[in-house]
Design a protein around this motif. Structure first.
Motif, PDB file in Angstrom:
ATOM      1  N   VAL A  25     -26.673 -11.013  34.537  1.00 41.17           N
ATOM      2  CA  VAL A  25     -26.781 -10.614  33.134  1.00 41.17           C
ATOM      3  C   VAL A  25     -26.711 -11.841  32.237  1.00 41.17           C
TER       4      VAL A  25
ATOM      5  N   THR B  39     -18.380 -15.655  26.702  1.00 47.49           N
ATOM      6  CA  THR B  39     -18.910 -15.635  28.058  1.00 47.49           C
ATOM      7  C   THR B  39     -18.114 -16.586  28.950  1.00 47.49           C
TER       8      THR B  39
ATOM      9  N   ALA C 104     -24.442  -6.919  20.961  1.00 44.97           N
ATOM     10  CA  ALA C 104     -23.608  -7.142  19.802  1.00 44.97           C
ATOM     11  C   ALA C 104     -24.285  -8.167  18.972  1.00 44.97           C
ATOM     12  N   VAL C 105     -25.078  -8.952  19.570  1.00 44.04           N
ATOM     13  CA  VAL C 105     -25.751 -10.025  18.887  1.00 44.04           C
ATOM     14  C   VAL C 105     -26.167  -9.535  17.594  1.00 44.04           C
TER      15      VAL C 105
ATOM     16  N   ALA D  49     -22.655 -11.775  26.676  1.00 44.57           N
ATOM     17  CA  ALA D  49     -23.711 -12.531  27.351  1.00 44.57           C
ATOM     18  C   ALA D  49     -25.047 -12.280  26.669  1.00 44.57           C
ATOM     19  N   VAL D  50     -25.337 -11.030  26.399  1.00 47.72           N
ATOM     20  CA  VAL D  50     -26.618 -10.705  25.792  1.00 47.72           C
ATOM     21  C   VAL D  50     -26.722 -11.306  24.391  1.00 47.72           C
ATOM     22  N   SER D  51     -25.585 -11.391  23.708  1.00 43.83           N
ATOM     23  CA  SER D  51     -25.582 -11.965  22.363  1.00 43.83           C
ATOM     24  C   SER D  51     -25.530 -13.483  22.396  1.00 43.83           C
ATOM     25  N   LEU D  52     -25.508 -14.067  23.602  1.00 39.68           N
ATOM     26  CA  LEU D  52     -25.402 -15.517  23.754  1.00 39.68           C
ATOM     27  C   LEU D  52     -24.144 -16.043  23.079  1.00 39.68           C
TER      28      LEU D  52
ATOM     29  N   THR E  94     -18.316 -12.030  19.169  1.00 44.43           N
ATOM     30  CA  THR E  94     -18.756 -10.652  19.402  1.00 44.43           C
ATOM     31  C   THR E  94     -17.563  -9.704  19.529  1.00 44.43           C
ATOM     32  N   GLY E  95     -16.434 -10.228  20.055  1.00 48.04           N
ATOM     33  CA  GLY E  95     -15.266  -9.361  20.214  1.00 48.04           C
ATOM     34  C   GLY E  95     -14.455  -9.260  18.940  1.00 48.04           C
TER      35      GLY E  95
ATOM     36  N   ASN F 226     -14.789  -3.134  17.957  1.00 49.56           N
ATOM     37  CA  ASN F 226     -15.951  -2.593  18.664  1.00 49.56           C
ATOM     38  C   ASN F 226     -15.728  -1.197  19.237  1.00 49.56           C
TER      39      ASN F 226
ATOM     40  N   SER G 287     -29.911 -13.347  30.082  1.00 48.78           N
ATOM     41  CA  SER G 287     -29.794 -13.366  28.623  1.00 48.78           C
ATOM     42  C   SER G 287     -30.243 -14.701  28.059  1.00 48.78           C
TER      43      SER G 287
ATOM     44  N   THR H 162     -20.298   0.889  30.035  1.00 48.43           N
ATOM     45  CA  THR H 162     -21.267   1.063  28.963  1.00 48.43           C
ATOM     46  C   THR H 162     -21.649   2.528  28.807  1.00 48.43           C
TER      47      THR H 162
ATOM     48  N   ASN I  36     -17.994  -4.173  29.877  1.00 46.47           N
ATOM     49  CA  ASN I  36     -18.751  -3.823  28.692  1.00 46.47           C
ATOM     50  C   ASN I  36     -18.791  -4.998  27.715  1.00 46.47           C
ATOM     51  N   ARG I  37     -17.637  -5.560  27.462  1.00 46.22           N
ATOM     52  CA  ARG I  37     -17.514  -6.652  26.494  1.00 46.22           C
ATOM     53  C   ARG I  37     -18.274  -7.885  26.985  1.00 46.22           C
ATOM     54  N   PHE I  38     -18.184  -8.128  28.300  1.00 43.13           N
ATOM     55  CA  PHE I  38     -18.863  -9.295  28.850  1.00 43.13           C
ATOM     56  C   PHE I  38     -20.369  -9.176  28.643  1.00 43.13           C
ATOM     57  N   VAL I  39     -20.910  -8.017  28.948  1.00 43.77           N
ATOM     58  CA  VAL I  39     -22.354  -7.853  28.805  1.00 43.77           C
ATOM     59  C   VAL I  39     -22.765  -8.066  27.354  1.00 43.77           C
ATOM     60  N   GLN I  40     -21.982  -7.496  26.429  1.00 44.51           N
ATOM     61  CA  GLN I  40     -22.309  -7.688  25.016  1.00 44.51           C
ATOM     62  C   GLN I  40     -22.296  -9.152  24.644  1.00 44.51           C
TER      63      GLN I  40
ATOM     64  N   ARG J  86     -26.519  -2.392  23.547  1.00 42.31           N
ATOM     65  CA  ARG J  86     -25.524  -3.369  23.940  1.00 42.31           C
ATOM     66  C   ARG J  86     -25.578  -4.728  23.287  1.00 42.31           C
TER      67      ARG J  86
END
Lengths: 673, 314, 343
Positions: B151, C311, A15-16, C303-306, C84-85, A302, B155, C288, C297-301, A13
């Motif tokens: 989440v 976000t 994308a970073v 957020a995790v990608s900062l 990211t999107g 994506n 992060s 996911t 799904n997109r939100f998590v990606q 997950r």
């Protein structure tokens, strides 16, 4: 192109990191991917091997994909479709189908070429210019006609756009002798800045210098519409230049259409407006108007990319014997980005896709689906039927142009503190910043790394050991050259000699970060730590997984004591590998901080070898470099990956090209049974 | 005079009855007791395995690795629960993971509970603009879907090079968005309790607001919140596992059930063969959450038939 | 009631301000270099490459200034570009919302219907074997991680039994049709658009793709609803008028439906609304696992990608949804039950 370098494939997950991470993933597994001897079908299944898990007698569902369609499920989505911007597998593997180049590689060969948009070409006697005759009667998807000025525009636009971190340095170096367009402009502004000084920003340079840089680019690539030719002048002879012409980066676009859409107008007046854009700022980011066999029907970001076969494709004669011609036989291509392996695998099992990317740790799960194996990168390789009721064809064991190494940092950065070297002293709880400046330490780390375990357990046999930075088949590679062997006792002895013999008594501790999700890097560090602790329990290497932002910050400050790096070659020549791993500004060696003496020697050799035209002398120079890398133990040169690719049985015509990422869908077909 | 008896006493009686008399609750209590015993005995139950002696560092939560193959091993004498895809001993991970589970569950719930009770009680007792502001803040936090907010926060927190290596980012993230329910619950009760006779009596006797809150209001309103919290412990452990699924929990190889489960998901296609990857950590996780739910259920039935809104997730 | 609604709506901007400020404060914990990592997907060739990105996006500016810049952009109706999107945030929402909505709406059906039905059943058979069994199921149901349920469903029903597809919203061939120029897509929800286009095959295919994700969501959610319904019904069944009705000889099922349920449904309705709003978190996981191209799904990606811009945009959208959703639940409860007075 830097592959996985310090990152690995993400756990689905992020994308970073994803863009490249996943690029790395695809590069290792999906297309140009690793493989190995693998166990022959008759051999007893190794412990833990899955014996036909969903019931050996089960008949797999028939394919649900129509005969004129190919669906591939991979774990990767392009960063951009602009061929000159993107420097990752995702974009290039699509561009390769949307556009054409002046010349094509002859099928799987990295160093033989066939005509494409150029019908013929010639190199001047001094090797400093190439002239291409442009094909008549080729139309772009949007209706424009291909003319020589389109080709010149294409090259000039790419060189001037020169996205930071993009692929254009590959072209700038041979054509203009610089690594960036800013450097070119700066050279027109006056004396070059002293080494180590920050290069000035393009905007800070005088307008005249910027103008001059643009004019130099215009002069280097010229078109003659009347004669139907394009000429590219080189700054230095470059034996591999035609490879660059055939790479997807050099995809030809239509000048008139580009200008209409608002891209660079082709003049020098305002060119910096289009220099170093963000991904979404270029016209070709998510649109395409090429001449290739497929048009871009849609890119759901994506999610998936859909390609439609183009009826107006110009190719009427096969480019090589048995090659495709005319409109594509596969009319629809869907490339899905599915990061969750379980979902990808389920789609394969239920017949919803023709191809999936299989990560190395999961290959045993796919075993029960394989019908036949080819020991090589296409259907001409020896074939073994494994299971009559299987649904997949497996191609494996073909060499890929990707490799891994663990590089040592000779001068570990301490600005802003450094947790990776503990106390920063030789007191058993840390290492000094110049720990790896000692040759015995570096040799010992190589000796303590169990390369066989890595290849057997982690790469699953899909790899061969490297003998230095240069991979098999290239200049300077000797399959009997001396290397430093895995030997725990020798490792202990080397460390006992290092640092005035203090280490056995005091021990040391260092921390090695790796990008989260890159399981190969994690395992490699575990193997190294294991070897060191066997040599002496006081030798402690700890691994730590890191998110990309944290890792990048530490890399930028050169804080990593050692780092796992990967490389996917840009062009098939020893110079790419030598430059990457040995030159003081190489992609991987650039952050190793070689001491001046060593750096000077290696730089001289690398530059000399790259411009040497005599093949025998060139070969000798690279052999010397390969040896210098081993003698100085600059890195643990680990493995060159072997490839592995899975396809539904009914898909025919697949082959792998070691340099060009992705699949040549134009060659595929699904003959009616 | 009955009105002056704090309701807590009666509740306590009902509580005891509920826990002892109810079979489900007894099962829950037994489960939790068993897990607690395992957690306490972890160093003796799962010492550093001889096969991996060299890999045992100072941190016992790092599961030792036995070999480097990526093929998980089925249960054997050396590895009673088998190994993961990275050759981490599952038995070791499950045993030490019990400590992680308690740590995670309690250390998320307690701060969230304390903070929620403090904010809710203060707001309810003070009333006026304090109440108004506090409730708007609560609404801001409640405008985030719980799991999604966690989440995002995890992060960011995990980017810190030191803290990022621990369970802290995910725990802080979950606690940060878990306190609002308790605040609302106790505020409503405080609003009614503060008008009770014994509170008036204390006030008449000259007790300060802080003392009244501590001695009279909170003790008489805290039980429903405690019940809600006990029900949430299991949910938090599950939510933590959910964060692990997105790689936001703990680093690979840390003794945590959710992390082991998340690591096993690539083998789900072959579960017929690799069942042990999911069965042991998954079983522990489900039983642990179940234990809290059963106990919490019993407490709730005893004290208040209505349920407070708990966090959703995992 | 109208003043109540007006007051709640007036508070909405304040809440949204608080929400976005909170996200920004969170992003402030990151160094400019760490935030720049979003735009660097590979090792930079020179250290100043990162600095150039920091300058380009103004990541070194004081946090309030960055926030003000974002608010100014927002005032002009621009949510920014999602790195990211790979498309503008507004477009991310517009394109992915129908998928998420379709999933959530379809998930309501089994969650509410089955959850409530079983809850009533358990209450009516209070203490019986059915009640006990349902109690065990619902307790276990709340103790299982959602992603395990989803993956197990894929493996069993898609990979092994081949009854249902493993992921995506449509089969590739039909997806090509649905992406084609002739396709009318007023809602973006395939199960609705298929009817608009008169394509039974697409409708069926879309439903088949919905079954597994919807059931996975339901299995975890209905346990909660079941418990609420059960306790509400038990309370209602204990009321005097229900007992009186039973005593007067009203048939049991009639007493339940005519007297007990109308009173029990109020808390159930309120909690149903909250459950559905709470689904947003679960949707992220299900999307996911099932490769469902939705907002969660997109939100998590992001957020995790900062990816701060994305976000922020999606959080803002989510907060509006949650606040309005809660308001709708409040108003609906009041409308259903005149005894509730909104203040």
């Amino acid at each position: 192109m830097r592959r996985s370098r310090l990152q690995g494939p993400t756990p689905r997950r992020h994308a970073v990191v994803t863009l490249i991470l996943l690029a790395a993933a695809a590069c290792r597994g999906a297309e140009p991917a690793p493989a190995g001897e693998g166990s022959p079908a008759s051999a007893p299944a190794p412990a833990g091997q899955i014996e036909a898990s969903p019931g050996a007698a089960q008949a797999w569902p028939a394919s649900k994909v129509p005969g004129d369609t190919v669906v591939a499920a991979i774990a990767l989505d392009p960063a951009s479709l602009d061929p000159f911007w993107t420097y990752e597998i995702g974009g290039l593997s699509i561009d390769r189908m949307l556009y054409d180049r002046l010349v094509d590689f002859e099928r799987e060969k990295p160093d033989a070429f066939v005509p494409a948009l150029a019908t013929e070409w010639s190199t001047a006697a001094d090797g400093l210019s190439l002239t291409f005759t442009i094909r008549d009667g080729v139309t772009f998807h949007a209706g424009g006609t291909l003319e020589p000025h389109d080709v010149a525009y294409t090259y000039r636009r790419g060189l001037l756009q020169d996205r930071s971190g993009g692929p254009m340095w590959l072209y700038l170096k041979p054509i203009l002798g610089v690594t960036s367009i800013t450097e070119l402009a700066a050279s027109h502004a006056g004396p070059t800045p002293a080494a180590g000084g920050d290069p000035p920003a393009l905007g800070d340079l005088p307008a005249a210098a910027r103008q001059a840089a643009c004019q130099a680019v215009q002069a280097a690539v010229t078109a003659d519409d009347a004669a139907g030719t394009v000429t590219i002048r080189l700054a230095a002879p470059t034996p591999w230049f035609l490879q660059l012409v055939a790479m997807p980066y050099a995809s030809i676009v239509d000048q008139e259409w580009m200008v209409e859409q608002g891209d660079w107008d082709g003049t020098c007046t305002d060119w910096t407006r289009w220099h170093d854009p963000a991904a979404e700022e270029t016209v070709l980011f998510d649109r395409a108007n090429g001449t290739g066999p497929y048009t871009l029907a849609g890119w759901k970001k994506n999610e998936s990319i859909t390609l439609e076969g183009w009826d107006g494709y110009w190719r009427t004669e096969p480019a090589w014997e048995g090659g495709p011609s005319g409109p594509p036989r596969i009319e629809h291509v869907v490339v899905q980005n599915i990061e969750e392996w379980g979902t990808r695998f389920a789609k394969l099992q239920s017949g919803e896709v023709d191809h999936v990317y299989v990560p190395l740790p999961e290959i045993d799960q796919v075993e029960p689906l394989v019908h036949a194996e080819h020991a090589g990168g296409d259907a001409s390789a020896p074939r073994t039927v494994v299971r009559d009721d299987g649904i997949l064809t497996l191609f494996k064991g073909y060499p890929t142009a990707t490799a891994n190494a663990i590089t040592f940092n000779f001068a570990i950065g301490t600005t802003g503190g450094n947790d990776f070297i503990g106390s920063g002293r030789l007191d058993g709880d840390g290492i000094p910043p110049d720990f790896f400046g000692d040759l015995d330490v570096r040799r010992a780390f190589v000796q303590c790394f169990d390369i066989d375990a890595f290849i057997r357990d982690v790469m699953r046999g899909d790899a061969v050991q490297m003998r230095g930075p240069i991979i098999a088949g290239l200049q300077g590679y000797r399959d009997d050259s001396p290397i430093i062997a895995f030997d725990i006792d020798a490792c202990g002895a080397s460390l006992a000699k290092a640092w005035g013999g203090k280490l056995p008594a005091t021990g040391f501790r260092l921390v090695a970060p790796y990008a989260e999700g890159w399981t190969e890097a994690e395992a490699a560090l575990d193997i190294l730590a294991d070897g060191l602790s066997r040599a002496n329990p006081g030798y402690k290497l700890e691994k730590v997984q890191m998110p990309w932002p944290t890792l990048l910050d530490n890399i930028n400050n050169r804080r990593l004591p050692l780092a796992m790096t990967g490389w996917f070659e840009d062009y098939h020549d020893a110079s790419n590998w030598a430059y990457t791993y040995l030159h003081s500004v190489g992609a991987n060696s650039g952050s190793q901080g070689f001491p001046p003496e060593l750096a000077a020697r290696l730089d001289t050799l690398v530059d000399q070898a790259a411009t040497e035209l005599d093949p025998a002398r060139r070969d000798a120079l690279y052999a010397e470099l390969q040896q210098a890398a081993i003698d100085n133990a600059t890195a643990i040169f680990m493995n060159q990956a072997l490839g592995r690719s899975y396809w539904r049985r009914e898909v025919e015509g697949w082959y792998i090209h070691p340099l060009t990422p992705g699949t040549d869908f134009y060659s595929l077909s699904k003959p009616a049974p | 005079m009955t009105d002056r008896t704090p309701p807590a006493t009666a509740a306590g009686r009902r509580l005891r009855r509920a826990l002892v008399g109810n079979g489900a609750a007894r099962l829950g209590a037994v489960l939790l007791a068993a897990f607690a015993a395992v957690a306490l005995a972890a160093p003796w139950l799962a010492p550093c395995p001889a096969a991996a002696a060299r890999h045992c560092g100072e941190d016992p939560y790092r599961v030792p690795r036995d070999g480097f193959s990526t093929t998980p091993q089925p249960p054997s004498a050396a590895h009673p629960f088998g190994t993961t895809t990275k050759q981490h001993d599952i038995f070791y991970g499950v045993v030490w993971g019990t400590r992680t589970a308690f740590k995670v569950g309690l250390l998320i719930t307690l701060p969230a509970l304390l903070f929620g009770v403090a904010v809710g009680a203060a707001a309810g007792y003070a009333g006026g603009w304090v109440d108004e502001v506090a409730m708007r803040v609560v609404e801001v936090f409640m405008a985030f879907p719980f799991f999604v907010a966690a989440v995002a926060m995890a992060s960011v927190l995990r980017v810190d090079p030191v803290v990022g290596q621990s369970t802290l980012p995910a725990m802080v993230a979950l606690a940060s968005f878990g306190w609002m329910g308790y605040a609302r619950l106790i505020r409503a009760d405080v609003l009614s309790v503060r008008e009770r006779e014994y509170v008036w009596a204390a006030r008449a006797a000259g007790a300060g607001a802080g003392r009244i809150l501590r001695r009279h209001v909170v003790p008489n309103t805290v039980f429903p919140v405690l019940v809600a919290a006990s029900l949430d412990v299991g949910t938090y452990v599950l939510a933590f596992a959910g964060l692990s699924f997105f790689g936001l929990g703990v680093p690979d190889g840390y003794a945590d059930w959710g992390q082991m489960l998340a690591g096993a998901r690539h083998r789900v296609p072959s579960l017929g063969h690799d069942w042990h990857l999911v069965a042991f950590p998954g079983g522990a996780l489900v039983l642990f959450a179940l234990g809290w739910t059963l106990v919490g259920d019993a407490l709730r039935d005893a004290l208040d038939p209505r349920m407070g809104g708990g966090p959703e997730g995992g | 009631m109208l003043p109540y609604i007006a007051r709640r709506l007036a508070l909405l901007p304040a809440i949204l301000f608080g929400v976005t400020a909170l996200v920004f404060a969170l992003a402030g914990q990151l160094s400019p270099g760490q935030r720049a990592a979003l735009y660097v997907s590979d090792l930079p060739r020179s250290p100043d490459a990162v600095q150039r990105i920091i300058d380009r996006y103004g990541l070194e500016d004081p946090l309030p200034a960055q926030y003000a810049r974002w608010l100014g952009q927002l005032a002009r109706g621009n949510l920014g570009f999602s790195t990211t999107g790979k498309e503008p945030v507004a477009r991310v929402i517009a394109r992915l919302l129908p998928a998420t909505l379709e999933l959530a709406l379809w998930a309501c059906l089994p969650i509410v219907w089955v959850g409530v039905r079983l809850g009533i059943l358990a209450a009516v058979r209070h203490g019986g074997r059915v009640d006990q069994a349902l109690r065990v199921c619902s307790t276990v149901g709340t103790s299982v991680p959602l992603y395990l349920v989803g993956l197990a469903a894929i493996m069993l029903f898609a990979a092994r039994l081949d009854w249902l597809p493993a992921g995506d919203r449509l089969s590739p061939a039909l997806q090509i049709a649905a992406d084609g120029p002739d396709w009318r897509a007023p809602t973006g929800m395939h199960t609705v658009d298929a009817l608009v286009n008169g394509r039974g095959d697409v409708w069926l295919d879309a439903v088949r793709h919905l079954v597994l994700p919807v059931l996975s969501l339901a299995v975890v959610s209905w346990a909660y609803l079941l418990r609420v319904t059960r306790s509400s019904m038990l309370e209602a069944l204990g009321q005097d008028y229900v007992r009186t009705a039973l005593a007067k000889g009203v048939p049991r099922h009639a007493a339940i439906h005519a007297h007990a349920w109308p009173n029990a449904r109020l808390p159930v309705a309120a909690l149903t609304g909250l459950t559905l709003v709470g689904l947003l978190g679960g949707v992220a996981i299900v999307e996911t696992v099932f490769n469902w191209p939705g907002l969660g799904n997109r939100f998590v990606q992001a957020a995790v990608s900062l990816d701060v811009v994305t976000t922020l945009g999606l959080t803002l959208f989510g907060a509006v949804t949650v606040v309005l959703g809660n308001l709708v639940v409040d108003v609906a409860s009041a409308w259903l039950d005149p005894r509730i007075r909104l203040s």
